[in-house]
Design a protein around this motif. Structure first.
Motif, PDB file in Angstrom:
ATOM      1  N   MET A   1     -92.485  40.355 -33.710  1.00  0.00           N
ATOM      2  CA  MET A   1     -91.995  41.272 -34.954  1.00  0.00           C
ATOM      3  C   MET A   1     -90.520  41.357 -34.545  1.00  0.00           C
ATOM      4  SD  MET A   1     -95.506  43.675 -35.018  1.00  0.00           S
ATOM      5  CE  MET A   1     -94.839  44.476 -36.628  1.00  0.00           C
ATOM      6  N   LEU A   2     -89.900  41.309 -35.593  1.00  0.00           N
ATOM      7  CA  LEU A   2     -88.427  42.056 -35.423  1.00  0.00           C
ATOM      8  C   LEU A   2     -88.345  43.462 -36.091  1.00  0.00           C
ATOM      9  CD1 LEU A   2     -86.867  38.573 -37.042  1.00  0.00           C
ATOM     10  CD2 LEU A   2     -86.727  39.407 -34.745  1.00  0.00           C
ATOM     11  N   PHE A   3     -87.392  44.040 -35.365  1.00  0.00           N
ATOM     12  CA  PHE A   3     -86.994  45.554 -35.690  1.00  0.00           C
ATOM     13  C   PHE A   3     -85.576  45.578 -35.700  1.00  0.00           C
ATOM     14  CE2 PHE A   3     -91.319  45.597 -34.179  1.00  0.00           C
ATOM     15  CZ  PHE A   3     -91.922  46.575 -35.327  1.00  0.00           C
ATOM     16  N   ALA A   4     -85.105  46.223 -36.665  1.00  0.00           N
ATOM     17  CA  ALA A   4     -83.574  46.843 -36.598  1.00  0.00           C
ATOM     18  C   ALA A   4     -83.744  48.205 -36.182  1.00  0.00           C
ATOM     19  CB  ALA A   4     -82.761  46.735 -37.890  1.00  0.00           C
ATOM     20  N   VAL A   5     -82.919  48.309 -35.148  1.00  0.00           N
ATOM     21  CA  VAL A   5     -82.944  49.913 -34.424  1.00  0.00           C
ATOM     22  C   VAL A   5     -81.760  50.451 -34.453  1.00  0.00           C
ATOM     23  CG1 VAL A   5     -83.796  51.281 -32.507  1.00  0.00           C
ATOM     24  CG2 VAL A   5     -84.941  49.226 -33.208  1.00  0.00           C
ATOM     25  N   LYS A   6     -81.511  51.592 -35.031  1.00  0.00           N
ATOM     26  CA  LYS A   6     -80.012  52.378 -34.951  1.00  0.00           C
ATOM     27  C   LYS A   6     -80.378  53.309 -34.005  1.00  0.00           C
ATOM     28  CE  LYS A   6     -76.497  54.500 -37.635  1.00  0.00           C
ATOM     29  NZ  LYS A   6     -76.471  55.797 -37.631  1.00  0.00           N
ATOM     30  N   MET A   7     -79.392  53.425 -32.951  1.00  0.00           N
ATOM     31  CA  MET A   7     -79.574  54.442 -32.029  1.00  0.00           C
ATOM     32  C   MET A   7     -78.055  55.314 -31.924  1.00  0.00           C
ATOM     33  SD  MET A   7     -81.304  52.276 -28.770  1.00  0.00           S
ATOM     34  CE  MET A   7     -81.383  50.701 -29.493  1.00  0.00           C
ATOM     35  N   ASP A   8     -78.424  56.499 -32.272  1.00  0.00           N
ATOM     36  CA  ASP A   8     -77.077  57.390 -32.050  1.00  0.00           C
ATOM     37  C   ASP A   8     -77.265  58.123 -30.781  1.00  0.00           C
ATOM     38  OD1 ASP A   8     -76.084  56.888 -34.704  1.00  0.00           O
ATOM     39  OD2 ASP A   8     -77.674  57.956 -35.599  1.00  0.00           O
ATOM     40  N   VAL A   9     -76.314  58.215 -30.028  1.00  0.00           N
ATOM     41  CA  VAL A   9     -76.415  58.783 -28.631  1.00  0.00           C
ATOM     42  C   VAL A   9     -75.583  60.160 -28.740  1.00  0.00           C
ATOM     43  CG1 VAL A   9     -75.877  58.753 -26.041  1.00  0.00           C
ATOM     44  CG2 VAL A   9     -76.558  56.871 -27.536  1.00  0.00           C
ATOM     45  N   ALA A  10     -75.794  61.289 -28.163  1.00  0.00           N
ATOM     46  CA  ALA A  10     -75.345  62.677 -28.179  1.00  0.00           C
ATOM     47  C   ALA A  10     -75.478  63.231 -26.790  1.00  0.00           C
ATOM     48  CB  ALA A  10     -75.777  63.588 -29.307  1.00  0.00           C
ATOM     49  N   LEU A  11     -74.786  62.913 -25.963  1.00  0.00           N
ATOM     50  CA  LEU A  11     -74.736  63.402 -24.528  1.00  0.00           C
ATOM     51  C   LEU A  11     -74.244  64.816 -24.452  1.00  0.00           C
ATOM     52  CD1 LEU A  11     -73.485  60.273 -22.468  1.00  0.00           C
ATOM     53  CD2 LEU A  11     -75.955  61.500 -22.595  1.00  0.00           C
ATOM     54  N   PRO A  12     -74.879  65.748 -24.069  1.00  0.00           N
ATOM     55  CA  PRO A  12     -74.410  67.193 -23.910  1.00  0.00           C
ATOM     56  C   PRO A  12     -73.159  67.203 -23.217  1.00  0.00           C
ATOM     57  CG  PRO A  12     -76.580  66.939 -22.896  1.00  0.00           C
ATOM     58  CD  PRO A  12     -76.163  65.457 -23.014  1.00  0.00           C
ATOM     59  N   GLN A  13     -72.165  67.931 -23.708  1.00  0.00           N
ATOM     60  CA  GLN A  13     -70.955  68.029 -23.079  1.00  0.00           C
ATOM     61  C   GLN A  13     -71.023  68.744 -21.688  1.00  0.00           C
ATOM     62  OE1 GLN A  13     -68.148  67.254 -24.356  1.00  0.00           O
ATOM     63  NE2 GLN A  13     -69.060  66.444 -26.247  1.00  0.00           N
ATOM     64  N   ASP A  14     -71.862  69.457 -21.273  1.00  0.00           N
ATOM     65  CA  ASP A  14     -72.048  69.892 -20.102  1.00  0.00           C
ATOM     66  C   ASP A  14     -73.069  69.067 -19.005  1.00  0.00           C
ATOM     67  OD1 ASP A  14     -74.431  70.667 -21.283  1.00  0.00           O
ATOM     68  OD2 ASP A  14     -74.620  72.819 -20.662  1.00  0.00           O
ATOM     69  N   LEU A  15     -73.277  67.948 -19.364  1.00  0.00           N
ATOM     70  CA  LEU A  15     -74.196  67.173 -18.353  1.00  0.00           C
ATOM     71  C   LEU A  15     -73.265  66.926 -17.223  1.00  0.00           C
ATOM     72  CD1 LEU A  15     -76.845  65.528 -18.512  1.00  0.00           C
ATOM     73  CD2 LEU A  15     -75.501  63.605 -19.368  1.00  0.00           C
ATOM     74  N   ASP A  16     -74.060  66.912 -16.221  1.00  0.00           N
ATOM     75  CA  ASP A  16     -73.305  66.866 -14.823  1.00  0.00           C
ATOM     76  C   ASP A  16     -72.798  65.325 -14.987  1.00  0.00           C
ATOM     77  OD1 ASP A  16     -73.298  67.413 -11.847  1.00  0.00           O
ATOM     78  OD2 ASP A  16     -74.133  65.544 -11.947  1.00  0.00           O
ATOM     79  N   ARG A  45     -71.986  47.576 -31.608  1.00  0.00           N
ATOM     80  CA  ARG A  45     -71.516  48.689 -31.578  1.00  0.00           C
ATOM     81  C   ARG A  45     -71.164  49.225 -33.038  1.00  0.00           C
ATOM     82  NH1 ARG A  45     -67.704  51.283 -27.396  1.00  0.00           N
ATOM     83  NH2 ARG A  45     -68.775  49.561 -26.464  1.00  0.00           N
ATOM     84  N   LEU A  46     -71.397  50.612 -33.524  1.00  0.00           N
ATOM     85  CA  LEU A  46     -70.900  50.925 -34.825  1.00  0.00           C
ATOM     86  C   LEU A  46     -69.636  51.722 -34.616  1.00  0.00           C
ATOM     87  CD1 LEU A  46     -74.396  52.282 -35.990  1.00  0.00           C
ATOM     88  CD2 LEU A  46     -73.437  49.984 -36.173  1.00  0.00           C
ATOM     89  N   VAL A  47     -68.532  50.790 -35.047  1.00  0.00           N
ATOM     90  CA  VAL A  47     -67.193  51.206 -35.077  1.00  0.00           C
ATOM     91  C   VAL A  47     -66.911  52.897 -35.355  1.00  0.00           C
ATOM     92  CG1 VAL A  47     -64.962  51.050 -35.923  1.00  0.00           C
ATOM     93  CG2 VAL A  47     -66.421  49.010 -35.688  1.00  0.00           C
ATOM     94  N   GLY A  48     -66.314  53.560 -34.337  1.00  0.00           N
ATOM     95  CA  GLY A  48     -66.034  55.045 -34.705  1.00  0.00           C
ATOM     96  C   GLY A  48     -67.184  55.845 -34.394  1.00  0.00           C
ATOM     97  N   GLN A  49     -68.247  55.411 -33.794  1.00  0.00           N
ATOM     98  CA  GLN A  49     -69.461  56.365 -33.715  1.00  0.00           C
ATOM     99  C   GLN A  49     -70.013  55.987 -32.189  1.00  0.00           C
ATOM    100  OE1 GLN A  49     -72.423  55.948 -36.509  1.00  0.00           O
ATOM    101  NE2 GLN A  49     -71.032  54.997 -37.924  1.00  0.00           N
ATOM    102  N   TYR A  50     -70.585  56.846 -31.498  1.00  0.00           N
ATOM    103  CA  TYR A  50     -71.358  56.520 -30.083  1.00  0.00           C
ATOM    104  C   TYR A  50     -72.762  56.044 -30.660  1.00  0.00           C
ATOM    105  CZ  TYR A  50     -72.426  57.202 -25.455  1.00  0.00           C
ATOM    106  OH  TYR A  50     -72.765  56.871 -23.851  1.00  0.00           O
ATOM    107  N   SER A  51     -72.849  54.789 -31.431  1.00  0.00           N
ATOM    108  CA  SER A  51     -74.029  54.335 -31.985  1.00  0.00           C
ATOM    109  C   SER A  51     -73.946  52.765 -31.702  1.00  0.00           C
ATOM    110  CB  SER A  51     -74.111  54.542 -33.405  1.00  0.00           C
ATOM    111  OG  SER A  51     -74.178  56.032 -33.638  1.00  0.00           O
ATOM    112  N   ASN A  52     -75.235  52.410 -31.695  1.00  0.00           N
ATOM    113  CA  ASN A  52     -75.448  50.929 -31.767  1.00  0.00           C
ATOM    114  C   ASN A  52     -76.594  50.628 -32.945  1.00  0.00           C
ATOM    115  OD1 ASN A  52     -78.099  49.674 -30.635  1.00  0.00           O
ATOM    116  ND2 ASN A  52     -77.289  51.436 -28.970  1.00  0.00           N
TER     117      ASN A  52
END
Length: 94
Positions: A1-16, A45-52
């Motif tokens: 089965m094929l799936f398109a998956v968009k993933m947006d990443v939001a790492l916390p600014q205060d992450l060690d 990579r989605l240009v200009g975003q922390y996403s794929n």
């Protein structure tokens, strides 16, 4: 089965810094192994975003769910999944 998956990443600014470095290294290793195994078919990579935008080819919904939940970055992601089907105008499907 094929799936398109968009993933947006939001790492916390205060992450060690060490946790960030370790998490990113584990994410890369995990995703590259899935690519070698043929389940993670493409990643862009989605240009200009922390996403794929990725294409997965997996046996079923449960396998995709398992893969996504095991991503080291999963706790920091918003994910959108779209099931894919062949298109009758695709010349590659011949």
């Amino acid at each position: 089965m094929l799936f398109a998956v968009k993933m947006d990443v939001a790492l916390p600014q205060d992450l060690d810094g060490d946790v960030r470095t370790d998490t990113l290294a584990r994410e890369k290793a995990y995703s590259q192994q899935l690519q070698r195994d043929g389940e993670w078919v493409n990643i862009w990579r989605l240009v200009g975003q922390y996403s794929n935008l990725s294409i997965f080819d997996v046996r079923d919904n449960e396998r995709l769910h398992e893969i996504l939940w095991n991503l080291p970055l999963f706790p920091y992601m918003s994910i959108e999944v779209t099931p894919l089907a062949g298109h009758p105008s695709d010349i590659a499907a011949g």
